[in-house]
Design a protein around this motif. Structure first.
Motif, PDB file in Angstrom:
ATOM      1  N   ASP A  86      -3.196   5.711   4.357  1.00  0.00           N
ATOM      2  CA  ASP A  86      -2.905   5.948   2.940  1.00  0.00           C
ATOM      3  C   ASP A  86      -3.968   5.322   2.041  1.00  0.00           C
ATOM      4  OD1 ASP A  86      -0.920   6.775   0.799  1.00  0.00           O
ATOM      5  OD2 ASP A  86      -1.128   4.640   0.340  1.00  0.00           O
TER       6      ASP A  86
ATOM      7  N   SER B 131       3.813  10.396  -6.502  1.00  0.00           N
ATOM      8  CA  SER B 131       4.108   8.999  -6.180  1.00  0.00           C
ATOM      9  C   SER B 131       4.701   8.369  -7.423  1.00  0.00           C
ATOM     10  CB  SER B 131       2.813   8.286  -5.764  1.00  0.00           C
ATOM     11  OG  SER B 131       3.067   6.934  -5.500  1.00  0.00           O
ATOM     12  N   ASN B 132       5.766   7.621  -7.226  1.00  0.00           N
ATOM     13  CA  ASN B 132       6.439   6.900  -8.324  1.00  0.00           C
ATOM     14  C   ASN B 132       7.048   7.851  -9.362  1.00  0.00           C
ATOM     15  OD1 ASN B 132       5.535   4.220  -7.371  1.00  0.00           O
ATOM     16  ND2 ASN B 132       3.509   4.967  -7.941  1.00  0.00           N
TER      17      ASN B 132
ATOM     18  N   GLN C 162       5.870   9.197  -2.844  1.00  0.00           N
ATOM     19  CA  GLN C 162       5.661   7.832  -2.335  1.00  0.00           C
ATOM     20  C   GLN C 162       6.206   6.864  -3.385  1.00  0.00           C
ATOM     21  OE1 GLN C 162       1.821   5.124  -1.630  1.00  0.00           O
ATOM     22  NE2 GLN C 162       1.867   6.828  -0.211  1.00  0.00           N
TER      23      GLN C 162
ATOM     24  N   ASN D 249       4.974  -0.922  -0.288  1.00  0.00           N
ATOM     25  CA  ASN D 249       5.495  -2.308  -0.343  1.00  0.00           C
ATOM     26  C   ASN D 249       6.801  -2.420   0.461  1.00  0.00           C
ATOM     27  OD1 ASN D 249       6.798  -4.583  -2.815  1.00  0.00           O
ATOM     28  ND2 ASN D 249       5.325  -5.042  -1.225  1.00  0.00           N
TER      29      ASN D 249
ATOM     30  N   LEU E 253       7.838  -4.247   2.777  1.00  0.00           N
ATOM     31  CA  LEU E 253       8.400  -5.573   3.092  1.00  0.00           C
ATOM     32  C   LEU E 253       8.908  -6.245   1.814  1.00  0.00           C
ATOM     33  CD1 LEU E 253       5.674  -6.720   5.654  1.00  0.00           C
ATOM     34  CD2 LEU E 253       7.872  -5.599   6.118  1.00  0.00           C
TER      35      LEU E 253
ATOM     36  N   ASP F 221       9.631  -8.830  10.072  1.00  0.00           N
ATOM     37  CA  ASP F 221       9.037  -7.669   9.384  1.00  0.00           C
ATOM     38  C   ASP F 221       9.514  -6.363  10.037  1.00  0.00           C
ATOM     39  OD1 ASP F 221       7.577  -8.371  11.653  1.00  0.00           O
ATOM     40  OD2 ASP F 221       5.603  -8.160  10.731  1.00  0.00           O
TER      41      ASP F 221
ATOM     42  N   VAL G  48       4.864   2.674   4.342  1.00  0.00           N
ATOM     43  CA  VAL G  48       3.405   2.559   4.272  1.00  0.00           C
ATOM     44  C   VAL G  48       3.106   1.063   4.362  1.00  0.00           C
ATOM     45  CG1 VAL G  48       1.328   3.129   2.958  1.00  0.00           C
ATOM     46  CG2 VAL G  48       3.374   4.565   2.720  1.00  0.00           C
TER      47      VAL G  48
ATOM     48  N   GLY H  98       1.143  -2.496   4.772  1.00  0.00           N
ATOM     49  CA  GLY H  98      -0.129  -2.974   4.220  1.00  0.00           C
ATOM     50  C   GLY H  98      -0.833  -3.994   5.077  1.00  0.00           C
ATOM     51  N   THR H  99      -0.286  -4.315   6.258  1.00  0.00           N
ATOM     52  CA  THR H  99      -0.945  -5.357   7.055  1.00  0.00           C
ATOM     53  C   THR H  99      -2.349  -4.933   7.471  1.00  0.00           C
ATOM     54  OG1 THR H  99      -0.712  -6.890   8.902  1.00  0.00           O
ATOM     55  CG2 THR H  99      -0.017  -4.617   9.320  1.00  0.00           C
ATOM     56  N   THR H 100      -3.224  -5.929   7.572  1.00  0.00           N
ATOM     57  CA  THR H 100      -4.588  -5.675   8.039  1.00  0.00           C
ATOM     58  C   THR H 100      -4.754  -6.237   9.454  1.00  0.00           C
ATOM     59  OG1 THR H 100      -5.156  -7.739   6.931  1.00  0.00           O
ATOM     60  CG2 THR H 100      -5.676  -5.702   5.756  1.00  0.00           C
TER      61      THR H 100
ATOM     62  N   ARG I 142       0.134  -7.803  14.055  1.00  0.00           N
ATOM     63  CA  ARG I 142       1.307  -7.582  13.200  1.00  0.00           C
ATOM     64  C   ARG I 142       1.686  -6.109  13.195  1.00  0.00           C
ATOM     65  NH1 ARG I 142       0.406 -11.436   8.070  1.00  0.00           N
ATOM     66  NH2 ARG I 142       1.413 -13.202   9.066  1.00  0.00           N
TER      67      ARG I 142
HETATM   68  N1  LIG Z   1       1.822   4.574  -4.496  1.00  0.00           N
HETATM   69  C1  LIG Z   1       1.687   3.405  -5.079  1.00  0.00           C
HETATM   70  O1  LIG Z   1       1.837   3.262  -6.303  1.00  0.00           O
HETATM   71  C2  LIG Z   1       1.345   2.207  -4.234  1.00  0.00           C
HETATM   72  C3  LIG Z   1       1.391   0.914  -4.786  1.00  0.00           C
HETATM   73  C4  LIG Z   1       1.079  -0.165  -3.962  1.00  0.00           C
HETATM   74  C5  LIG Z   1       0.731   0.043  -2.623  1.00  0.00           C
HETATM   75  N2  LIG Z   1       0.670   1.319  -2.129  1.00  0.00           N
HETATM   76  C6  LIG Z   1       0.331   1.574  -0.703  1.00  0.00           C
HETATM   77  O2  LIG Z   1       1.226   0.837   0.111  1.00  0.00           O
HETATM   78  C7  LIG Z   1       0.491   0.060   1.049  1.00  0.00           C
HETATM   79  C8  LIG Z   1       1.280  -1.134   1.483  1.00  0.00           C
HETATM   80  O3  LIG Z   1       1.689  -1.936   0.380  1.00  0.00           O
HETATM   81  P1  LIG Z   1       1.932  -3.487   0.569  1.00  0.00           P
HETATM   82  O4  LIG Z   1       0.617  -4.134   0.891  1.00  0.00           O
HETATM   83  O5  LIG Z   1       2.707  -4.011  -0.567  1.00  0.00           O
HETATM   84  O6  LIG Z   1       2.810  -3.445   1.949  1.00  0.00           O
HETATM   85  P2  LIG Z   1       3.660  -4.485   2.769  1.00  0.00           P
HETATM   86  O7  LIG Z   1       3.525  -4.048   4.198  1.00  0.00           O
HETATM   87  O8  LIG Z   1       5.032  -4.576   2.167  1.00  0.00           O
HETATM   88  O9  LIG Z   1       2.965  -5.894   2.553  1.00  0.00           O
HETATM   89  C9  LIG Z   1       1.739  -6.213   3.178  1.00  0.00           C
HETATM   90  C10 LIG Z   1       1.475  -7.676   2.962  1.00  0.00           C
HETATM   91  O10 LIG Z   1       2.454  -8.438   3.679  1.00  0.00           O
HETATM   92  C11 LIG Z   1       1.784  -9.320   4.580  1.00  0.00           C
HETATM   93  N3  LIG Z   1       2.582  -9.382   5.806  1.00  0.00           N
HETATM   94  C12 LIG Z   1       2.875  -8.368   6.657  1.00  0.00           C
HETATM   95  N4  LIG Z   1       3.633  -8.814   7.673  1.00  0.00           N
HETATM   96  C13 LIG Z   1       3.815 -10.129   7.460  1.00  0.00           C
HETATM   97  C14 LIG Z   1       4.490 -11.147   8.165  1.00  0.00           C
HETATM   98  N5  LIG Z   1       5.125 -10.891   9.303  1.00  0.00           N
HETATM   99  N6  LIG Z   1       4.472 -12.412   7.663  1.00  0.00           N
HETATM  100  C15 LIG Z   1       3.818 -12.672   6.507  1.00  0.00           C
HETATM  101  N7  LIG Z   1       3.145 -11.750   5.795  1.00  0.00           N
HETATM  102  C16 LIG Z   1       3.134 -10.497   6.266  1.00  0.00           C
HETATM  103  C17 LIG Z   1       0.422  -8.687   4.829  1.00  0.00           C
HETATM  104  O11 LIG Z   1      -0.522  -9.683   5.193  1.00  0.00           O
HETATM  105  P3  LIG Z   1      -1.534  -9.453   6.461  1.00  0.00           P
HETATM  106  O12 LIG Z   1      -2.541  -8.417   6.041  1.00  0.00           O
HETATM  107  O13 LIG Z   1      -2.146 -10.817   6.642  1.00  0.00           O
HETATM  108  O14 LIG Z   1      -0.699  -9.012   7.629  1.00  0.00           O
HETATM  109  C18 LIG Z   1       0.109  -8.079   3.469  1.00  0.00           C
HETATM  110  O15 LIG Z   1      -0.389  -9.058   2.572  1.00  0.00           O
HETATM  111  C19 LIG Z   1      -0.849  -0.198   0.361  1.00  0.00           C
HETATM  112  O16 LIG Z   1      -1.882  -0.508   1.275  1.00  0.00           O
HETATM  113  C20 LIG Z   1      -1.075   1.142  -0.319  1.00  0.00           C
HETATM  114  O17 LIG Z   1      -1.612   2.065   0.622  1.00  0.00           O
HETATM  115  C21 LIG Z   1       0.985   2.392  -2.905  1.00  0.00           C
END
Ligand SMILES: NC(=O)c1ccc[n+]([C@@H]2O[C@H](COP(=O)([O-])OP(=O)(O)OC[C@H]3O[C@@H](n4cnc5c(N)ncnc54)[C@H](OP(=O)(O)O)[C@@H]3O)[C@@H](O)[C@H]2O)c1
Length: 290
Positions: free
Chosen positions: A44, A153-154, A173, A203, A205, A235, A252, A254-256, A260
């Protein structure tokens, strides 16, 4: 039992570039490879990620990874005009003019080094969106084979319904998680089921790991107990809660971190019980359901 297509988890790359880990092409290629080997097929994007730079790094990395383009689904979004070096606009705004949608799709194709986008989304609803103009641009892109499917989205139900009058909308999304669960009761997910729109959850999580919020504190004992029961990470339990919804929401993530990611993919291998789903929901609400 109703036959359903399998659930899926999508990898979000918002923080793979300069908005986060700042992976260079080599690192990104390695990550695409390991994510793909772990079972991820969908990535994504949005044009704005990394201040309009992440798509291009990913495009070069995908080429370097040697992975066959047809084995990968590329999702991207358009419409946010974000003030940045690459986009010296006066103020952040949304643009859904025919010209902008078309130019944005072309730019994403060039950045990602591909001749088609699997999914093309309007990133956020605009009060100035003209549905017929959007439909004209999207239809032209679909007919030219430059995008293979379209979504939003949204968007609220009404904003989506307005577009549905003019063209098929296949995805929405939205923000959805155990800590941001309104879509489960607001009618948003029911609307998507009704209109065969596939939901994706950004988001997924929620605020569980990010803050010490009251909701996260209430969720922790329940989520930790289930993590122990199913022998998975907390998670993974949060993602399994999303996947239990009948609308088949695709998280979707967001982990890198590939370890994980592998642990999160286990969410696709089991289904918590209805009681367990409501235990999490009740903890999130802070009270019993009526
Ligand atoms: N459509 C929209 O408006 C919109 C808005 C925002 C995002 N998005 C999309 O959604 C994707 C994901 O969003 P998100 O980043 O908020 O997703 P998320 O998966 O809820 O959160 C990811 C974050 O949580 C951390 N994390 C994951 N597993 C963990 C664990 N077990 N313990 C502690 N921390 C943990 C990750 O760190 P690590 O990397 O260190 O694992 C990362 O910083 C984005 O990449 C983007 O593609 C879309």
């Amino acid at each position: 039992m109703i036959e359903k297509s399998p659930n899926k988890i999508i990898a979000g790359v918002m923080t793979w570039g300069v908005w986060g880990k700042d992976f260079q092409v080599n690192d990104m290629a390695e990550r695409i490879r390991t994510f793909h080997e772990s079972g991820i097929t969908d990535f994504d994007h949005a044009d704005i990620y990394g201040g309009y730079t992440t798509e291009a790094t990913f495009g070069a990395a995908l080429r370097e990874s040697g992975i066959d383009r047809s084995k990968i689904q590329l999702i991207t979004k358009c419409g946010i005009q974000y003030v940045s070096e690459a986009r010296p606009v006066k103020i952040k705004h949304y643009d859904y003019s025919f010209e902008h949608i078309t130019a944005s799709a072309e730019q994403s194709l060039a950045n990602l080094k591909t001749d088609y986008l699997d999914v093309f989304l309007l990133h956020r609803p605009s009060p100035l969106l003209e549905p017929e103009e959007v439909a004209a641009a999207v239809t032209q892109l679909l007919e030219a084979g430059k995008i293979r499917s379209f979504g939003v989205s949204n968007f609220t139900n009404d904003q989506t319904a307005l577009l549905l009058k003019y063209l098929p909308v296949q995805f929405n999304q939205i923000q959805f998680s155990a800590t941001q669960h309104e879509a489960a009761t607001s009618g948003a997910l029911d609307f998507m089921l009704l209109h065969q729109i596939k939901p994706m959850a950004w988001n997924p999580l929620g605020s569980y790991f990010k803050t010490d919020s009251e909701i996260a504190k209430r969720l922790k004992p329940v989520v930790e107990e289930l993590a122990q029961k199913y022998d998975v990470g907390t998670d993974t339990i949060l993602l399994n809660w999303i996947l239990k919804h009948p609308a088949q929401v695709a998280p979707v993530v967001g982990t890198t971190d590939v370890n994980r990611l592998k642990s999160q993919l286990k969410a696709l291998t089991f289904s918590m019980s209805t009681i367990e789903w409501f235990e999490i929901y009740t903890a999130a609400l802070g009270h019993k359901v009526p």
